[in-house]
Design a protein around this motif. Structure first.
Motif, PDB file in Angstrom:
ATOM      1  N   GLU A 146       8.513   3.102 -32.599  1.00  0.00           N
ATOM      2  CA  GLU A 146       7.118   3.196 -33.046  1.00  0.00           C
ATOM      3  C   GLU A 146       7.148   3.182 -34.564  1.00  0.00           C
ATOM      4  OE1 GLU A 146       3.631   5.812 -31.352  1.00  0.00           O
ATOM      5  OE2 GLU A 146       4.688   6.962 -32.907  1.00  0.00           O
ATOM      6  N   ASN A 147       6.369   2.276 -35.165  1.00  0.00           N
ATOM      7  CA  ASN A 147       6.483   2.039 -36.604  1.00  0.00           C
ATOM      8  C   ASN A 147       5.137   2.144 -37.305  1.00  0.00           C
ATOM      9  OD1 ASN A 147       9.376   0.973 -36.350  1.00  0.00           O
ATOM     10  ND2 ASN A 147       8.242  -0.415 -35.015  1.00  0.00           N
ATOM     11  N   GLU A 148       5.173   2.712 -38.498  1.00  0.00           N
ATOM     12  CA  GLU A 148       3.995   2.765 -39.356  1.00  0.00           C
ATOM     13  C   GLU A 148       4.186   1.777 -40.507  1.00  0.00           C
ATOM     14  OE1 GLU A 148       2.197   6.742 -40.183  1.00  0.00           O
ATOM     15  OE2 GLU A 148       4.066   7.466 -39.304  1.00  0.00           O
ATOM     16  N   TYR A 149       3.166   0.944 -40.737  1.00  0.00           N
ATOM     17  CA  TYR A 149       3.233  -0.051 -41.807  1.00  0.00           C
ATOM     18  C   TYR A 149       1.999   0.044 -42.697  1.00  0.00           C
ATOM     19  CZ  TYR A 149       6.801  -2.385 -38.915  1.00  0.00           C
ATOM     20  OH  TYR A 149       7.916  -2.688 -38.179  1.00  0.00           O
ATOM     21  N   VAL A 150       2.180  -0.387 -43.955  1.00  0.00           N
ATOM     22  CA  VAL A 150       1.057  -0.600 -44.864  1.00  0.00           C
ATOM     23  C   VAL A 150       1.089  -2.050 -45.304  1.00  0.00           C
ATOM     24  CG1 VAL A 150       0.055  -0.082 -47.110  1.00  0.00           C
ATOM     25  CG2 VAL A 150       0.855   1.785 -45.660  1.00  0.00           C
ATOM     26  N   TYR A 151       0.022  -2.772 -44.970  1.00  0.00           N
ATOM     27  CA  TYR A 151      -0.121  -4.176 -45.348  1.00  0.00           C
ATOM     28  C   TYR A 151      -0.941  -4.259 -46.637  1.00  0.00           C
ATOM     29  CZ  TYR A 151       1.106  -5.653 -40.537  1.00  0.00           C
ATOM     30  OH  TYR A 151       1.732  -5.872 -39.335  1.00  0.00           O
ATOM     31  N   THR A 152      -0.515  -5.138 -47.538  1.00  0.00           N
ATOM     32  CA  THR A 152      -1.326  -5.498 -48.701  1.00  0.00           C
ATOM     33  C   THR A 152      -1.770  -6.945 -48.513  1.00  0.00           C
ATOM     34  OG1 THR A 152      -0.119  -4.005 -50.162  1.00  0.00           O
ATOM     35  CG2 THR A 152      -1.407  -5.752 -51.202  1.00  0.00           C
ATOM     36  N   LEU A 153      -3.070  -7.174 -48.620  1.00  0.00           N
ATOM     37  CA  LEU A 153      -3.622  -8.518 -48.453  1.00  0.00           C
ATOM     38  C   LEU A 153      -4.305  -8.956 -49.736  1.00  0.00           C
ATOM     39  CD1 LEU A 153      -4.016  -6.865 -45.542  1.00  0.00           C
ATOM     40  CD2 LEU A 153      -4.863  -9.080 -44.849  1.00  0.00           C
ATOM     41  N   VAL A 154      -4.295 -10.259 -49.984  1.00  0.00           N
ATOM     42  CA  VAL A 154      -4.983 -10.821 -51.146  1.00  0.00           C
ATOM     43  C   VAL A 154      -5.893 -11.940 -50.674  1.00  0.00           C
ATOM     44  CG1 VAL A 154      -3.210 -10.210 -52.833  1.00  0.00           C
ATOM     45  CG2 VAL A 154      -3.034 -12.374 -51.591  1.00  0.00           C
ATOM     46  N   ARG A 155      -6.982 -12.129 -51.410  1.00  0.00           N
ATOM     47  CA  ARG A 155      -7.890 -13.225 -51.096  1.00  0.00           C
ATOM     48  C   ARG A 155      -7.504 -14.427 -51.961  1.00  0.00           C
ATOM     49  NH1 ARG A 155     -13.338 -12.509 -49.260  1.00  0.00           N
ATOM     50  NH2 ARG A 155     -13.416 -10.484 -50.289  1.00  0.00           N
ATOM     51  N   LYS A 156      -7.128 -15.536 -51.308  1.00  0.00           N
ATOM     52  CA  LYS A 156      -6.732 -16.749 -52.011  1.00  0.00           C
ATOM     53  C   LYS A 156      -7.573 -17.911 -51.490  1.00  0.00           C
ATOM     54  CE  LYS A 156      -3.433 -15.217 -54.696  1.00  0.00           C
ATOM     55  NZ  LYS A 156      -2.012 -15.561 -54.546  1.00  0.00           N
ATOM     56  N   ASN A 157      -8.216 -18.608 -52.435  1.00  0.00           N
ATOM     57  CA  ASN A 157      -9.073 -19.740 -52.085  1.00  0.00           C
ATOM     58  C   ASN A 157     -10.095 -19.365 -51.004  1.00  0.00           C
ATOM     59  OD1 ASN A 157      -7.762 -21.495 -53.894  1.00  0.00           O
ATOM     60  ND2 ASN A 157      -6.136 -21.846 -52.396  1.00  0.00           N
ATOM     61  N   GLY A 158     -10.612 -18.142 -51.137  1.00  0.00           N
ATOM     62  CA  GLY A 158     -11.659 -17.698 -50.231  1.00  0.00           C
ATOM     63  C   GLY A 158     -11.173 -17.143 -48.913  1.00  0.00           C
ATOM     64  N   SER A 159      -9.853 -17.133 -48.668  1.00  0.00           N
ATOM     65  CA  SER A 159      -9.318 -16.643 -47.396  1.00  0.00           C
ATOM     66  C   SER A 159      -8.339 -15.506 -47.643  1.00  0.00           C
ATOM     67  CB  SER A 159      -8.595 -17.770 -46.648  1.00  0.00           C
ATOM     68  OG  SER A 159      -9.482 -18.827 -46.355  1.00  0.00           O
ATOM     69  N   TRP A 160      -8.279 -14.581 -46.688  1.00  0.00           N
ATOM     70  CA  TRP A 160      -7.348 -13.460 -46.794  1.00  0.00           C
ATOM     71  C   TRP A 160      -5.955 -13.901 -46.370  1.00  0.00           C
ATOM     72  CZ3 TRP A 160      -8.379  -9.267 -49.437  1.00  0.00           C
ATOM     73  CH2 TRP A 160      -9.712  -8.860 -49.592  1.00  0.00           C
ATOM     74  N   LYS A 161      -4.943 -13.470 -47.137  1.00  0.00           N
ATOM     75  CA  LYS A 161      -3.548 -13.735 -46.825  1.00  0.00           C
ATOM     76  C   LYS A 161      -2.750 -12.441 -46.947  1.00  0.00           C
ATOM     77  CE  LYS A 161      -3.792 -18.250 -46.273  1.00  0.00           C
ATOM     78  NZ  LYS A 161      -3.426 -18.929 -44.998  1.00  0.00           N
ATOM     79  N   ILE A 162      -1.659 -12.337 -46.195  1.00  0.00           N
ATOM     80  CA  ILE A 162      -0.805 -11.151 -46.251  1.00  0.00           C
ATOM     81  C   ILE A 162       0.150 -11.293 -47.429  1.00  0.00           C
ATOM     82  CG2 ILE A 162       0.955  -9.807 -45.047  1.00  0.00           C
ATOM     83  CD1 ILE A 162      -0.329 -10.810 -42.402  1.00  0.00           C
ATOM     84  N   SER A 163       0.111 -10.324 -48.342  1.00  0.00           N
ATOM     85  CA  SER A 163       0.959 -10.366 -49.529  1.00  0.00           C
ATOM     86  C   SER A 163       2.270  -9.607 -49.304  1.00  0.00           C
ATOM     87  CB  SER A 163       0.224  -9.770 -50.725  1.00  0.00           C
ATOM     88  OG  SER A 163       1.049  -9.726 -51.865  1.00  0.00           O
ATOM     89  N   SER A 164       2.195  -8.450 -48.637  1.00  0.00           N
ATOM     90  CA  SER A 164       3.408  -7.675 -48.370  1.00  0.00           C
ATOM     91  C   SER A 164       3.175  -6.738 -47.193  1.00  0.00           C
ATOM     92  CB  SER A 164       3.823  -6.863 -49.601  1.00  0.00           C
ATOM     93  OG  SER A 164       2.852  -5.858 -49.890  1.00  0.00           O
ATOM     94  N   VAL A 165       4.276  -6.348 -46.560  1.00  0.00           N
ATOM     95  CA  VAL A 165       4.245  -5.369 -45.471  1.00  0.00           C
ATOM     96  C   VAL A 165       5.342  -4.350 -45.749  1.00  0.00           C
ATOM     97  CG1 VAL A 165       4.340  -4.982 -42.984  1.00  0.00           C
ATOM     98  CG2 VAL A 165       3.520  -7.181 -43.860  1.00  0.00           C
ATOM     99  N   GLU A 166       4.957  -3.093 -45.895  1.00  0.00           N
ATOM    100  CA  GLU A 166       5.930  -2.038 -46.199  1.00  0.00           C
ATOM    101  C   GLU A 166       6.019  -1.061 -45.038  1.00  0.00           C
ATOM    102  OE1 GLU A 166       5.053  -0.143 -49.873  1.00  0.00           O
ATOM    103  OE2 GLU A 166       5.010  -2.006 -51.040  1.00  0.00           O
ATOM    104  N   SER A 167       7.239  -0.798 -44.602  1.00  0.00           N
ATOM    105  CA  SER A 167       7.468   0.178 -43.532  1.00  0.00           C
ATOM    106  C   SER A 167       7.358   1.587 -44.098  1.00  0.00           C
ATOM    107  CB  SER A 167       8.847  -0.040 -42.913  1.00  0.00           C
ATOM    108  OG  SER A 167       9.131   0.963 -41.963  1.00  0.00           O
TER     109      SER A 167
END
Length: 394
Positions: free
Chosen positions: A234-255
């Motif tokens: 069972e894992n806990e993550y924190v995702y960082t997302l950025v908006r690029k060209n009007g769309s959301w993208k995943i920038s990083s995932v930290e455990s």
């Protein structure tokens, strides 16, 4: 004739002045929430320190319904809670019925009506930032929280779907396009060949959203379906997302944390059909490992572990040297059980009591050792997972 030519020159000059004077050096680019706007009816231009743009595409990009009255030269942009009206040649506009003064009036040229961009951006609750060096305008509209939350949630769940479907290229297509993921795609495909895992998002919470960045917390469970053995976690993550060209993208995932989902009862349940020679060899490897740890002998410890190359082994030996120089721990293994077995790999559950020489406390650890069998029939430790660590005596 001379007078006629003079009048003609004046007329031509007036005509030229009536047409927007587009910059010859570099066109003006307009971005709305990071997405570049394409203008087909005409090009943005600068007049009286205001950027004027063809109205229709900007209104539509800002989510406004466009109404045009050709007789009066009036353009209106409407949404459920907003109505903006401008008129060609007038420096007065209305926003929800309230009259506003314009620094530059809308103009018409070659059948296209141009409106002041900053006024429209601010009337819709956004901001407009002019960059004179790049000759660009960045429009940022208020965050539509509900819409963004839905898009972000869908993005993370889609990444989980691609992972479970073992689509490495599709998985990394959801990442920030600023970086190259060629090597990552290859590594993930290799992982898919070795492991068969199903990942489930048990809970998802959006912690923060700004105009161009978001932070998301997830609780996920990873369960083995087949392939190389790995314990369920069972894992806990924190995702960082950025908006690029009007769309959301995943920038990083930290455990943030990982918990092995193996109970004491599961750990002490013996695996079936273990040949006696393999059972003895597996227990022997674990016994040699603990003996080497108590003797603080890094070379002997390494002999019980799977080699991943000279560089890896040298680094591990250096870590063991530092560890033994810093701590004097006595390990007393208790329960030791082979709870998973196949011809080439096994998992052993071990409970041990550990005591640092300089301290009074004794700690109990629950550990999983993953072992593999070499082509020569030798069992070595591939990996180790900690299940718990608790104080048992002080």
């Amino acid at each position: 004739m001379k007078r006629f030519l003079s009048l003609l020159s004046i007329s031509l000059l007036a005509l030229i002045l009536a047409v927007p004077a587009f910059a010859a050096s570099k066109p003006i680019d307009v971005y709305i929430n990071g997405s570049k706007v394409s203008f087909t009816a005409g090009s943005p231009y600068l007049a009286n320190n205001s950027v004027l743009v063809p109205f229709r595409v900007v209104f539509e990009k800002l989510g406004l319904q466009v109404l045009w009255d050709a007789k009066t030269g009036t353009v209106t942009g409407k949404s459920s809670n907003l109505a903006i009206t401008l008129k060609i040649g007038s420096n007065r506009a209305t926003v929800n019925g309230t009259v506003k003064k314009l620094t530059t009036a809308p103009v018409s040229s070659a059948g296209t009506t141009y409106i002041p961009l900053r006024f429209i951006a601010e009337a819709t609750g956004g901001t407009a930032v002019w960059n004179s060096t790049s000759r660009s305008v960045q429009i940022t509209t208020p965050v539509s929280k509900g819409k963004d939350e839905a898009a972000i949630t869908a993005l993370i769940r889609l990444s989980n779907q691609y992972f479970n479907e073992e689509k490495a290229t599709s998985f990394y297509s959801l990442m920030d396009p600023e970086y190259s993921y060629t090597e990552s795609v290859a590594e993930l495909n290799e992982s898919f060949k070795a492991f068969d895992i199903k990942n489930t998002i048990d809970s998802l919470e959006i912690l923060d959203i700004t105009a161009d960045e978001a932070t998301v917390y997830t609780l996920e469970s990873s369960r083995r379906i087949g392939g190389t053995y790995t314990p369920d976690t069972e894992n806990e993550y924190v995702y960082t997302l950025v908006r690029k060209n009007g769309s959301w993208k995943i920038s990083s995932v930290e455990s943030q944390s990982s918990t092995v989902l193996l109970t004491h009862e599961q750990g002490i349940k013996p695996a079936a059909n273990i040949p006696q020679n393999d059972a003895d060899a597996l227990k022997g490897t674990i016994s040699k490992y603990y003996q080497a740890m108590n003797e603080q002998n890094p070379t002997a410890v390494l002999s019980t572990m799977t080699s991943y190359g000279e560089e890896y082994d040298s680094s591990l030996k250096a870590d063991l040297d530092d560890f033994f120089a810093s701590y004097d721990i006595t390990y007393t293994p208790g329960i030791s059980n082979i709870y998973y077995y196949s011809a080439k790999e096994a998992a052993i559950y071990v409970e041990s009591k550990d005591k640092e020489a300089s301290e009074e406390e004794t700690y109990e650890q629950g550990l999983i050792y993953i072992l593999s069998k070499s082509d020569t029939g030798v069992w070595t430790i591939d990996d180790t997972y900690s299940i718990y660590n608790k104080l048992v005596k002080s």
